[in-house]
Design a protein around this motif. Structure first.
Motif, PDB file in Angstrom:
ATOM      1  N   ALA A 109       0.832  -1.206   0.000  1.00 18.94           N
ATOM      2  CA  ALA A 109       0.000   0.000   0.000  1.00 18.94           C
ATOM      3  C   ALA A 109       0.864   1.253   0.000  1.00 18.94           C
ATOM      4  CB  ALA A 109      -0.927  -0.006   1.218  1.00 18.94           C
ATOM      5  N   LEU A 110       1.971   1.223   0.748  1.00 19.07           N
ATOM      6  CA  LEU A 110       2.891   2.363   0.785  1.00 19.07           C
ATOM      7  C   LEU A 110       3.584   2.538  -0.564  1.00 19.07           C
ATOM      8  CD1 LEU A 110       4.541   4.544   2.338  1.00 19.07           C
ATOM      9  CD2 LEU A 110       6.136   2.723   2.951  1.00 19.07           C
ATOM     10  N   LEU A 111       4.118   1.448  -1.115  1.00 17.94           N
ATOM     11  CA  LEU A 111       4.854   1.531  -2.371  1.00 17.94           C
ATOM     12  C   LEU A 111       3.951   1.943  -3.537  1.00 17.94           C
ATOM     13  CD1 LEU A 111       7.120  -1.633  -2.016  1.00 17.94           C
ATOM     14  CD2 LEU A 111       7.755   0.746  -1.643  1.00 17.94           C
ATOM     15  N   ASN A 112       2.665   1.611  -3.444  1.00 16.03           N
ATOM     16  CA  ASN A 112       1.723   1.955  -4.508  1.00 16.03           C
ATOM     17  C   ASN A 112       1.011   3.280  -4.246  1.00 16.03           C
ATOM     18  OD1 ASN A 112       2.223  -0.380  -6.054  1.00 16.03           O
ATOM     19  ND2 ASN A 112       0.786  -1.584  -4.840  1.00 16.03           N
ATOM     20  N   GLY A 113       1.480   4.024  -3.239  1.00 16.48           N
ATOM     21  CA  GLY A 113       0.933   5.358  -2.996  1.00 16.48           C
ATOM     22  C   GLY A 113      -0.440   5.373  -2.360  1.00 16.48           C
ATOM     23  N   LYS A 114      -0.846   4.275  -1.733  1.00 15.65           N
ATOM     24  CA  LYS A 114      -2.171   4.230  -1.114  1.00 15.65           C
ATOM     25  C   LYS A 114      -2.156   4.744   0.324  1.00 15.65           C
ATOM     26  CE  LYS A 114      -5.121   2.976  -3.089  1.00 15.65           C
ATOM     27  NZ  LYS A 114      -5.958   3.675  -4.080  1.00 15.65           N
ATOM     28  N   GLN A 115      -0.988   4.814   0.922  1.00 19.39           N
ATOM     29  CA  GLN A 115      -0.855   5.393   2.253  1.00 19.39           C
ATOM     30  C   GLN A 115       0.570   5.887   2.438  1.00 19.39           C
ATOM     31  OE1 GLN A 115      -1.730   2.419   5.234  1.00 19.39           O
ATOM     32  NE2 GLN A 115       0.103   1.246   4.855  1.00 19.39           N
ATOM     33  N   SER A 116       0.738   6.796   3.406  1.00 21.51           N
ATOM     34  CA  SER A 116       2.065   7.334   3.691  1.00 21.51           C
ATOM     35  C   SER A 116       2.749   6.476   4.752  1.00 21.51           C
ATOM     36  CB  SER A 116       1.950   8.774   4.189  1.00 21.51           C
ATOM     37  OG  SER A 116       1.366   8.806   5.483  1.00 21.51           O
ATOM     38  N   LEU A 117       4.038   6.714   4.924  1.00 22.35           N
ATOM     39  CA  LEU A 117       4.775   5.999   5.962  1.00 22.35           C
ATOM     40  C   LEU A 117       4.226   6.343   7.341  1.00 22.35           C
ATOM     41  CD1 LEU A 117       7.090   4.117   6.666  1.00 22.35           C
ATOM     42  CD2 LEU A 117       8.649   6.069   6.583  1.00 22.35           C
ATOM     43  N   LEU A 118       3.797   7.584   7.529  1.00 24.77           N
ATOM     44  CA  LEU A 118       3.215   7.983   8.816  1.00 24.77           C
ATOM     45  C   LEU A 118       1.926   7.215   9.085  1.00 24.77           C
ATOM     46  CD1 LEU A 118       3.766  11.857   8.669  1.00 24.77           C
ATOM     47  CD2 LEU A 118       5.044  10.181  10.030  1.00 24.77           C
ATOM     48  N   GLU A 119       1.112   7.000   8.049  1.00 30.54           N
ATOM     49  CA  GLU A 119      -0.121   6.227   8.219  1.00 30.54           C
ATOM     50  C   GLU A 119       0.198   4.767   8.553  1.00 30.54           C
ATOM     51  OE1 GLU A 119      -3.621   7.835   5.440  1.00 30.54           O
ATOM     52  OE2 GLU A 119      -1.730   7.564   4.363  1.00 30.54           O
ATOM     53  N   ALA A 120       1.219   4.222   7.916  1.00 31.71           N
ATOM     54  CA  ALA A 120       1.604   2.838   8.195  1.00 31.71           C
ATOM     55  C   ALA A 120       2.067   2.688   9.641  1.00 31.71           C
ATOM     56  CB  ALA A 120       2.699   2.395   7.227  1.00 31.71           C
ATOM     57  N   GLU A 121       2.842   3.649  10.128  1.00 33.39           N
ATOM     58  CA  GLU A 121       3.302   3.585  11.513  1.00 33.39           C
ATOM     59  C   GLU A 121       2.133   3.725  12.489  1.00 33.39           C
ATOM     60  OE1 GLU A 121       7.820   5.336  11.413  1.00 33.39           O
ATOM     61  OE2 GLU A 121       6.213   6.712  10.895  1.00 33.39           O
ATOM     62  N   ALA A 122       1.169   4.588  12.158  1.00 28.32           N
ATOM     63  CA  ALA A 122      -0.010   4.745  13.017  1.00 28.32           C
ATOM     64  C   ALA A 122      -0.822   3.463  13.037  1.00 28.32           C
ATOM     65  CB  ALA A 122      -0.859   5.915  12.530  1.00 28.32           C
ATOM     66  N   LEU A 123      -0.914   2.782  11.905  1.00 28.49           N
ATOM     67  CA  LEU A 123      -1.649   1.516  11.844  1.00 28.49           C
ATOM     68  C   LEU A 123      -0.985   0.465  12.718  1.00 28.49           C
ATOM     69  CD1 LEU A 123      -3.799  -0.347  10.619  1.00 28.49           C
ATOM     70  CD2 LEU A 123      -2.263  -0.703   8.672  1.00 28.49           C
ATOM     71  N   ARG A 124       0.328   0.389  12.656  1.00 29.73           N
ATOM     72  CA  ARG A 124       1.055  -0.565  13.520  1.00 29.73           C
ATOM     73  C   ARG A 124       0.777  -0.294  14.996  1.00 29.73           C
ATOM     74  NH1 ARG A 124       7.118   0.755  13.762  1.00 29.73           N
ATOM     75  NH2 ARG A 124       6.097   2.523  14.766  1.00 29.73           N
ATOM     76  N   ASP A 125       0.800   0.988  15.377  1.00 32.83           N
ATOM     77  CA  ASP A 125       0.564   1.341  16.773  1.00 32.83           C
ATOM     78  C   ASP A 125      -0.888   1.105  17.174  1.00 32.83           C
ATOM     79  OD1 ASP A 125       3.190   2.041  16.891  1.00 32.83           O
ATOM     80  OD2 ASP A 125       2.863   4.202  16.748  1.00 32.83           O
ATOM     81  N   LEU A 126      -1.815   1.275  16.234  1.00 32.92           N
ATOM     82  CA  LEU A 126      -3.228   1.018  16.533  1.00 32.92           C
ATOM     83  C   LEU A 126      -3.446  -0.449  16.873  1.00 32.92           C
ATOM     84  CD1 LEU A 126      -6.180   2.034  16.571  1.00 32.92           C
ATOM     85  CD2 LEU A 126      -6.292   1.483  14.138  1.00 32.92           C
ATOM     86  N   VAL A 127      -2.812  -1.323  16.126  1.00 34.78           N
ATOM     87  CA  VAL A 127      -2.951  -2.760  16.379  1.00 34.78           C
ATOM     88  C   VAL A 127      -2.337  -3.137  17.720  1.00 34.78           C
ATOM     89  CG1 VAL A 127      -2.265  -5.054  15.567  1.00 34.78           C
ATOM     90  CG2 VAL A 127      -3.051  -3.340  13.923  1.00 34.78           C
ATOM     91  N   ALA A 128      -1.251  -2.460  18.115  1.00 35.55           N
ATOM     92  CA  ALA A 128      -0.516  -2.819  19.332  1.00 35.55           C
ATOM     93  C   ALA A 128      -1.011  -2.080  20.570  1.00 35.55           C
ATOM     94  CB  ALA A 128       0.973  -2.540  19.147  1.00 35.55           C
ATOM     95  N   ALA A 129      -1.925  -1.106  20.431  1.00 37.65           N
ATOM     96  CA  ALA A 129      -2.351  -0.285  21.567  1.00 37.65           C
ATOM     97  C   ALA A 129      -2.946  -1.141  22.682  1.00 37.65           C
ATOM     98  CB  ALA A 129      -3.361   0.761  21.099  1.00 37.65           C
ATOM     99  N   ALA A 130      -2.591  -0.793  23.935  1.00 37.66           N
ATOM    100  CA  ALA A 130      -3.054  -1.562  25.090  1.00 37.66           C
ATOM    101  C   ALA A 130      -3.890  -0.735  26.053  1.00 37.66           C
ATOM    102  CB  ALA A 130      -1.853  -2.161  25.829  1.00 37.66           C
TER     103      ALA A 130
END
Length: 434
Positions: A109-130
């Motif tokens: 998704a990042l390489l194809n311009g569907k999201q930014s690196l900042l969005e990818a990092e936020a997604l990772r943190d959303l999944v890991a949030a406790a």
């Protein structure tokens, strides 16, 4: 062309539904031995048959480039039997669809311009949030690049153009660079970076949580405060000294802050072998935590010298708090609380000053908070300080280089300047189906 990939998007555990994702180009042809894909973005019931198995499932087709990955994407909603999912994935492998690497869907998704690196990092943190705060922080960062980045670029761009024009055409066309005017023009960008640097320093603690050890003499109220901050009775509270004999740990959210709390045995000399083991373990905890909360009862004349001696190696991260304010006592310059009555506002204020720079937790929501992001913000602040300190007689090449450096840092921040090693590190922390 990237090869097609597949992965379970839900845990391989017994459940009502299991979701399997497939992404790649030309999936209609690749999956034709198994099924005919339904119309775009319409859930359709299909019967899949392979190697003696027969499964009735929902199928949704998202043709590229209008999909999560920017490629053709197909989601299968199977019955949630882990063995069934594994056999289905094995069959997909036989069709030439390999198992995805961790985070490979988001990477595409990042390489194809569907999201930014900042969005990818936020997604990772959303999944890991406790905690609730960590969830809100990740969600606040999920909207892509914050507005201040575009604002900073708008400030930098004209000065980059002037500096480069001065380098390329200065002698022939008489184009110069007014360094004093540049300093004034860049000041708003420098202010933006300073503000975001402060917010990021506080947001780091919202993301990672604050590890706090409670120490003090026996019956200083450590376990009472531990329970109050945890919002539950996790530690036994009695009037008998030495009740807590081991280190207790709990994760909590209090005053908008995610906390990892450690209740420790009272620091004293004891002949009780179990209590002595608990006291010995305290040092290990003190080495690991971010803050040591030294509880001293307000009626006491002051801290116990023996405890102060034990805490001396960790003095930089010790916060002395006077407890039992409800019992009265002499004046104190330290925060005064009453764990027994729940009067803890001075402690909340002290933690806010120490970890959030005096900002409210909500003021830090949405700020950049990962080590990578904070490092780039620090570099941006340094770059602007170099520009502000530039000698008016310096050649325009120096200003042009510094401005290009700042512009490049913003590109690294959003992921437009992609470093493969950074991407590998980021996406390795994702689950397979993301």
């Amino acid at each position: 062309m990237l090869d097609p990939i597949c992965a379970p998007a839900t845990p391989l555990l017994p459940s009502a539904i299991a979701v399997v994702r497939v992404s790649g180009t030309g999936l209609g042809e690749r999956l034709s031995p198994l099924l005919a894909l339904p119309p775009a973005r319409q859930a359709a019931l299909r019967t899949l048959a392979w190697e003696g198995f027969r499964e009735r499932c929902l199928v949704i087709h998202f043709p590229g480039p209008h999909s999560y990955t920017g490629e053709d994407l197909v989601e299968f909603q199977l019955h949630g039997n882990p063995l069934l999912v594994r056999r289905f994935l094995d069959h997909l492998a036989g069709l030439g669809i390999r198992m995805a690497e961790p985070g490979e869907f988001s990477r595409r998704a990042l390489l194809n311009g569907k999201q930014s690196l900042l969005e990818a990092e936020a997604l990772r943190d959303l999944v890991a949030a406790a905690t609730d705060t960590q969830l809100r922080q990740a969600q606040a960062r999920s909207g892509g690049a914050p507005a201040w980045i575009a604002e900073a670029r708008a400030i930098l761009a004209p000065w980059m153009a002037r500096a480069e024009a001065s380098v390329d055409y200065g002698e022939d066309e008489g184009i110069g660079l007014d360094v004093e005017a540049m300093r004034a023009g860049l000041a708003p960008a420098a202010d933006l970076f300073h503000v975001e640097q402060g917010r990021a320093a506080g947001a780091k603690w919202l993301r990672d949580g604050i590890r706090i050890a409670l120490v003090g003499r026996p019956n200083a109220g450590k376990s009472t405060l531990f329970n109050a901050l945890a919002g539950q009775d996790r530690a036994i509270v009695t009037d008998l000294p030495g009740t807590t004999r081991d280190v207790l740990e709990v994760r909590a959210q209090w005053a908008g802050l995610p906390l990892y709390l450690f209740d420790t045995a009272g620091l004293r000399h004891t002949e009780d072998p179990v209590e002595r083991l608990g006291v010995a373990r305290v040092r290990e905890v003190l080495e690991q935590v971010d803050l040591i909360l030294h509880l001293v009862p307000l009626p006491d004349p002051g801290p116990d010298p023996a405890i102060l001696e034990r805490l001396e190696p960790f003095q930089a991260k010790v916060l002395t708090v006077r407890n039992q304010a409800d019992l009265g006592g002499g004046p104190s310059g330290d925060p005064c609380i009453s764990a027994a009555t729940g009067s803890l506002e001075p402690l909340a204020e002290a933690l806010g000053r120490r970890f959030l720079g005096g900002l409210a937790p909500d003021a830090c929501l949405g700020a950049l908070d990962t080590a990578r992001q904070r490092g780039i913000l620090d570099d941006l602040v340094v770059q602007m300080e170099l520009l502000d300190g530039l000698d008016p007689s310096a050649p325009p090449e120096v200003a042009a280089s510094l401005l290009q450096g700042a512009w490049g840092l913003l590109a690294r921040l959003t992921g437009e300047d992609r470093a493969e090693t950074s991407l590998d590190q980021l996406f390795s922390g994702f689950c397979l189906g993301k």
